[in-house]
Design a protein around this motif. Structure first.
Motif, PDB file in Angstrom:
ATOM      1  N   LEU A 323       0.816  -1.218   0.000  1.00 46.38           N
ATOM      2  CA  LEU A 323       0.000   0.000   0.000  1.00 46.38           C
ATOM      3  C   LEU A 323       0.852   1.271   0.000  1.00 46.38           C
ATOM      4  CD1 LEU A 323      -2.803  -1.072   2.500  1.00 46.38           C
ATOM      5  CD2 LEU A 323      -3.160  -0.359   0.119  1.00 46.38           C
ATOM      6  N   LEU A 324       1.846   1.341   0.881  1.00 45.56           N
ATOM      7  CA  LEU A 324       2.638   2.570   0.960  1.00 45.56           C
ATOM      8  C   LEU A 324       3.465   2.795  -0.302  1.00 45.56           C
ATOM      9  CD1 LEU A 324       3.155   4.981   2.824  1.00 45.56           C
ATOM     10  CD2 LEU A 324       5.159   3.776   3.697  1.00 45.56           C
ATOM     11  N   PRO A 325       4.116   1.771  -0.872  1.00 45.39           N
ATOM     12  CA  PRO A 325       4.802   1.998  -2.147  1.00 45.39           C
ATOM     13  C   PRO A 325       3.861   2.499  -3.244  1.00 45.39           C
ATOM     14  CG  PRO A 325       5.548  -0.050  -1.176  1.00 45.39           C
ATOM     15  CD  PRO A 325       4.418   0.427  -0.321  1.00 45.39           C
ATOM     16  N   TYR A 326       2.658   1.970  -3.257  1.00 41.79           N
ATOM     17  CA  TYR A 326       1.661   2.422  -4.234  1.00 41.79           C
ATOM     18  C   TYR A 326       1.341   3.906  -4.024  1.00 41.79           C
ATOM     19  CZ  TYR A 326      -2.818   2.668  -6.746  1.00 41.79           C
ATOM     20  OH  TYR A 326      -3.851   3.025  -7.586  1.00 41.79           O
ATOM     21  N   LEU A 327       1.161   4.284  -2.753  1.00 44.75           N
ATOM     22  CA  LEU A 327       0.886   5.685  -2.424  1.00 44.75           C
ATOM     23  C   LEU A 327       2.026   6.587  -2.890  1.00 44.75           C
ATOM     24  CD1 LEU A 327      -0.727   7.925  -0.846  1.00 44.75           C
ATOM     25  CD2 LEU A 327       0.708   7.330   1.128  1.00 44.75           C
ATOM     26  N   VAL A 328       3.245   6.150  -2.649  1.00 46.41           N
ATOM     27  CA  VAL A 328       4.416   6.959  -3.009  1.00 46.41           C
ATOM     28  C   VAL A 328       4.412   7.274  -4.501  1.00 46.41           C
ATOM     29  CG1 VAL A 328       6.926   6.903  -3.230  1.00 46.41           C
ATOM     30  CG2 VAL A 328       5.850   6.222  -1.079  1.00 46.41           C
ATOM     31  N   MET A 329       4.179   6.263  -5.317  1.00 44.35           N
ATOM     32  CA  MET A 329       4.181   6.506  -6.755  1.00 44.35           C
ATOM     33  C   MET A 329       2.950   7.296  -7.195  1.00 44.35           C
ATOM     34  SD  MET A 329       7.049   5.373  -7.469  1.00 44.35           S
ATOM     35  CE  MET A 329       6.924   5.908  -9.175  1.00 44.35           C
ATOM     36  N   ASP A 330       1.885   7.219  -6.428  1.00 40.31           N
ATOM     37  CA  ASP A 330       0.673   7.956  -6.772  1.00 40.31           C
ATOM     38  C   ASP A 330       0.826   9.456  -6.502  1.00 40.31           C
ATOM     39  OD1 ASP A 330      -1.900   8.378  -7.612  1.00 40.31           O
ATOM     40  OD2 ASP A 330      -2.866   7.536  -5.838  1.00 40.31           O
ATOM     41  N   ILE A 331       1.490   9.804  -5.379  1.00 41.99           N
ATOM     42  CA  ILE A 331       1.523  11.222  -4.993  1.00 41.99           C
ATOM     43  C   ILE A 331       2.874  11.890  -5.201  1.00 41.99           C
ATOM     44  CG2 ILE A 331      -0.279  10.794  -3.278  1.00 41.99           C
ATOM     45  CD1 ILE A 331       1.823  11.039  -1.088  1.00 41.99           C
ATOM     46  N   LEU A 332       3.922  11.109  -5.439  1.00 40.09           N
ATOM     47  CA  LEU A 332       5.261  11.702  -5.515  1.00 40.09           C
ATOM     48  C   LEU A 332       5.955  11.483  -6.856  1.00 40.09           C
ATOM     49  CD1 LEU A 332       6.633  10.771  -1.963  1.00 40.09           C
ATOM     50  CD2 LEU A 332       5.972  13.047  -2.764  1.00 40.09           C
ATOM     51  N   ALA A 333       5.308  10.771  -7.778  1.00 38.36           N
ATOM     52  CA  ALA A 333       5.976  10.449  -9.045  1.00 38.36           C
ATOM     53  C   ALA A 333       6.348  11.689  -9.844  1.00 38.36           C
ATOM     54  CB  ALA A 333       5.078   9.538  -9.878  1.00 38.36           C
ATOM     55  N   GLU A 334       5.606  12.801  -9.649  1.00 44.28           N
ATOM     56  CA  GLU A 334       5.904  14.019 -10.413  1.00 44.28           C
ATOM     57  C   GLU A 334       7.150  14.739  -9.912  1.00 44.28           C
ATOM     58  OE1 GLU A 334       3.170  17.480  -9.280  1.00 44.28           O
ATOM     59  OE2 GLU A 334       1.997  15.729  -8.660  1.00 44.28           O
ATOM     60  N   TYR A 335       7.718  14.259  -8.811  1.00 46.47           N
ATOM     61  CA  TYR A 335       8.955  14.849  -8.277  1.00 46.47           C
ATOM     62  C   TYR A 335      10.087  13.846  -8.468  1.00 46.47           C
ATOM     63  CZ  TYR A 335       5.628  18.001  -6.048  1.00 46.47           C
ATOM     64  OH  TYR A 335       4.618  18.901  -5.809  1.00 46.47           O
ATOM     65  N   PRO A 336      10.834  13.963  -9.563  1.00 48.61           N
ATOM     66  CA  PRO A 336      11.885  12.976  -9.863  1.00 48.61           C
ATOM     67  C   PRO A 336      12.884  12.831  -8.709  1.00 48.61           C
ATOM     68  CG  PRO A 336      11.530  14.442 -11.726  1.00 48.61           C
ATOM     69  CD  PRO A 336      10.746  15.014 -10.584  1.00 48.61           C
ATOM     70  N   GLY A 337      13.124  11.617  -8.348  1.00 47.81           N
ATOM     71  CA  GLY A 337      14.082  11.322  -7.286  1.00 47.81           C
ATOM     72  C   GLY A 337      13.432  11.069  -5.938  1.00 47.81           C
ATOM     73  N   ILE A 338      12.238  11.633  -5.686  1.00 48.92           N
ATOM     74  CA  ILE A 338      11.598  11.445  -4.389  1.00 48.92           C
ATOM     75  C   ILE A 338      11.114  10.004  -4.182  1.00 48.92           C
ATOM     76  CG2 ILE A 338       9.763  12.215  -2.850  1.00 48.92           C
ATOM     77  CD1 ILE A 338      12.004  14.204  -3.237  1.00 48.92           C
ATOM     78  N   PRO A 339      10.447   9.377  -5.185  1.00 45.70           N
ATOM     79  CA  PRO A 339      10.123   7.960  -5.017  1.00 45.70           C
ATOM     80  C   PRO A 339      11.374   7.108  -4.792  1.00 45.70           C
ATOM     81  CG  PRO A 339       8.844   8.876  -6.811  1.00 45.70           C
ATOM     82  CD  PRO A 339       9.846   9.922  -6.425  1.00 45.70           C
ATOM     83  N   GLY A 340      12.453   7.489  -5.452  1.00 44.28           N
ATOM     84  CA  GLY A 340      13.708   6.772  -5.221  1.00 44.28           C
ATOM     85  C   GLY A 340      14.175   6.915  -3.789  1.00 44.28           C
ATOM     86  N   LEU A 341      13.937   8.104  -3.202  1.00 40.28           N
ATOM     87  CA  LEU A 341      14.287   8.329  -1.806  1.00 40.28           C
ATOM     88  C   LEU A 341      13.463   7.431  -0.894  1.00 40.28           C
ATOM     89  CD1 LEU A 341      15.704   9.941   0.454  1.00 40.28           C
ATOM     90  CD2 LEU A 341      13.818  11.585   0.334  1.00 40.28           C
ATOM     91  N   PHE A 342      12.165   7.275  -1.209  1.00 40.69           N
ATOM     92  CA  PHE A 342      11.333   6.416  -0.372  1.00 40.69           C
ATOM     93  C   PHE A 342      11.812   4.969  -0.408  1.00 40.69           C
ATOM     94  CE2 PHE A 342       8.051   3.206  -0.286  1.00 40.69           C
ATOM     95  CZ  PHE A 342       7.626   3.334   1.031  1.00 40.69           C
ATOM     96  N   VAL A 343      12.051   4.465  -1.607  1.00 41.19           N
ATOM     97  CA  VAL A 343      12.520   3.078  -1.702  1.00 41.19           C
ATOM     98  C   VAL A 343      13.877   2.944  -1.015  1.00 41.19           C
ATOM     99  CG1 VAL A 343      13.162   1.219  -3.286  1.00 41.19           C
ATOM    100  CG2 VAL A 343      11.220   2.688  -3.803  1.00 41.19           C
ATOM    101  N   ALA A 344      14.699   3.997  -1.127  1.00 42.47           N
ATOM    102  CA  ALA A 344      15.972   3.993  -0.407  1.00 42.47           C
ATOM    103  C   ALA A 344      15.729   3.937   1.097  1.00 42.47           C
ATOM    104  CB  ALA A 344      16.783   5.232  -0.765  1.00 42.47           C
ATOM    105  N   ALA A 345      14.647   4.597   1.565  1.00 42.49           N
ATOM    106  CA  ALA A 345      14.315   4.556   2.991  1.00 42.49           C
ATOM    107  C   ALA A 345      13.952   3.148   3.424  1.00 42.49           C
ATOM    108  CB  ALA A 345      13.152   5.517   3.272  1.00 42.49           C
TER     109      ALA A 345
END
Length: 606
Positions: A323-345
């Motif tokens: 669920l949370l990974p899905y949310l990240v790509m839903d709300i943060l995909a327009e900011y390049p690098g931020i989804p990568g930061l979440f997965v890095a987290a």
């Protein structure tokens, strides 16, 4: 449109760059520690960082060690589906930190141990020590498999990368810096990974607040959805989460994780003074509060966004842990690098836990199984042996990730695993530390009975799951969804999950023992071990044992930090007097303690 279901974006080039940079930085810390300490190749340096660590980095490492990818992925999903009752674990963290710092740390520090299970030999016998070590190895290998599997789910969900490829890559990075850098590399890498993990939560909460119109709106939505009904005082032990189960059962569970688990013990005994060791646990308590609070609020943010379109019910994700990974790509995909930061987290939490586990497994295997048999190994041989075992255990933990894919909800599975094994083991330690009557026969019998009971309850709960009214999530809706079911990425597990048995007739224990809240399983094992251990010990001559060295038991002076005299004054006394002095001094370093430690340990053996 955000919050209405359907496929979401996948990783961009910048996301891959951020993610890869984090992984390389983690491995780089291990390489740096190895190069910087290349002249310090002793076993103590590799396993305990030379016993010269300070409170703050150790505290952050303690927090990161068990606030793993399971926390990043599983805790927000818990808040989303079941509400914020999990927040009450903050009380359990406070109780755990106090008990561990005031009872266990002084005892282990006083004895100068490397393996937490050395104490079992000093207090009882060598066979009990080996049994305790073996239980830890099995538990840690399984738990680490869960930890590796958690972020693999996340990366599979939002990139579509092969699950097994991700599992192997995770283990490989950990093997590199554990093998080359030892405990110092693990601790300093944990510090960096802890910061990244918290940054991932902050990014989700901040973006969610912007989309929903502020933190107040998120809180209001959570309240209307019943997610803030935290204080449930229902005494029924079959209820999944209540105030009593979390505060009582949860405290005992976390005590077993922090007080006797080698991964944690190895950290605080690496501190250079007793004061620093105790302080690390109290700072760690604050770190746990911050981490669980951010994780829970991330889950409430997720609920606010998806309150009218649940991705799980709608088929956009395959499990609640996605669920949370899905949310990240839903709300943060327009900011390049931020989804990568979440997965890095998520990966940062995993790397810290896996590296801690590998280092601790090497320590107990070396100290408890190999060195007592092969006493003439050179320092260089021991160092190479430790590195080789790091590689072996890393590969083993990767294999266990496949087993983890069969264990359902990763957060509950991880905590259940600790209850089943650590509960009885904690009872064994408490028997030895708090009472003089327990002997080897009685204590071992008590632990076997406790372990049998916890395994019975856990396995029974898998075959005969609790009734729905005890485990149902809070209401979720798909009213505003506008997608067809199952369009997005879902995870294919390494192995197919077995079909849950649904017998026509449930046995008598199905609604009692088998339905016991997973949080109570460890407490049940601890109490059973203590009761039967005491009874059997009294029946087998425990009351007539010869007097044991007082250093093996919790003492009143352990509960208070004394500063009777300085380290220089301690060095002027004899070894026997120094041991007695240590009982009242919290600033005695391991450098001063090395000489007296051998005599203390000799005098405490059977």
């Amino acid at each position: 449109m955000v919050g209405t279901g359907g496929p979401v974006a996948t990783f961009s080039v910048w996301d891959y760059v951020v993610f890869a940079g984090t992984i390389l930085a983690s491995a780089g810390v291990g390489l740096f520690a190895a190069i910087r300490g290349r002249k310090e190749t002793s076993s103590a340096e590799f396993l305990l960082g030379g016993r010269q660590m300070t409170a703050v980095p150790v505290a952050m490492s303690l927090t990161a060690s068990f606030m793993s990818g399971i926390t990043v992925i599983g805790t927000p999903a818990e808040a989303y589906m079941f509400g914020a009752e999990f927040w009450l674990f903050a009380i359990s963290y406070a109780i755990m930190s106090t008990v561990t710092a005031e009872l266990f740390v002084p005892l282990f520090y006083r004895l100068g141990i490397t393996s937490a299970y050395e104490y079992l030999e000093l207090r009882f016998s060598r066979p009990i020590r080996l049994i305790g070590t073996s239980m830890y190895i099995v538990q840690t290998a399984l738990y680490t498999g869960l930890v590796i599997y958690a972020p693999a789910l996340a990366l599979n969900q939002i990139t579509g990368l092969d699950l097994w490829g991700v599992l192997v890559a995770t283990g490989a990075v950990c093997i590199v810096y554990c093998t080359l850098g030892g405990l110092k590399a693990v601790i300093w890498t944990d510090v960096m990974q802890m910061v990244i993990m918290l940054a991932g939560f902050v990014a989700v909460i901040a973006r969610g607040a912007v989309l929903q119109g502020g933190l107040n709106k998120i809180w209001e939505d959570a309240s209307k959805g019943g997610r803030l009904e935290v204080f449930d005082f229902n005494p029924d032990p079959r209820q999944r989460h209540t105030f009593w189960s979390i505060v009582v059962g949860g405290s005992m569970m976390w005590i077993s994780i922090y007080s006797i688990n080698q991964s944690q013990v190895q950290r605080y005994i690496s501190c250079k003074t007793l004061r620093q060791a105790k302080l690390s646990l109290y700072v760690n308590m604050v770190g746990l509060w911050v981490t669980v609070s951010l994780a829970m609020f991330s889950g409430l943010t997720m609920y606010s966004i998806y309150k009218n379109c649940d991705p799980l019910t709608n088929g956009d994700v395959g499990t609640s842990d996605q669920l949370l990974p899905y949310l990240v790509m839903d709300i943060l995909a327009e900011y390049p690098g931020i989804p990568g930061l979440f997965v890095a987290a998520a990966y940062s939490g995993t790397l810290s836990t896996v590296s801690s586990s590998i280092n601790a497994l090497v320590a107990v295997t070396s100290e408890d199984f190999i060195l007592p048999v092969f006493k003439n190994l050179t320092q260089k041989q021991v160092t190479w042996m430790n590195m080789g075992m790091s590689i072996f255990y890393g590969a083993l933990c990767i294999g266990m990730a496949g087993v983890a894919s069969l264990m359902g909800n990763i957060l509950q599975a991880a905590l259940s695993l600790f209850g089943v094994i650590s509960g009885p083991l904690l009872g064994l330690y408490l028997l030895g530390m708090l009472f003089r009557t327990p002997n080897s026969i009685g204590s071992l019998t008590g632990m076997i009975i406790g372990l049998t009971l916890t395994l019975w309850a856990w396995i029974g709960g898998q075959i005969y799951p609790p009734t729905a009214d005890k485990t149902n999530p809070l209401p979720l809706s798909t009213l505003n969804c506008n997608s067809t079911i199952g369009q997005n990425y879902t995870t294919t597990a390494p192995w197919t999950s077995p079909v849950t048995l649904q017998p026509d007739v449930r046995p008598i224990l199905a609604d009692t023992l088998y339905s016991l809240s997973y949080v109570y399983i460890g407490l049940m094992g601890t109490l059973t071990t203590i009761v039967f251990g005491m009874v059997v010990s009294m029946m087998t001559g425990g009351c007539t044992q010869e007097k044991r060295n007082s250093d093996l038991f919790v003492q009143k002076k352990d509960l208070i930090c004394f500063s009777c005299c300085s380290k220089s004054e301690a060095s002027d006394v004899t070894e026997k007097a120094a041991t007695e002095f240590y009982m009242g001094a919290d600033n005695l370093t391991f450098t001063d303690f090395d000489v007296m430690s051998k005599d203390v340990q000799k005098s405490t053996r059977l």
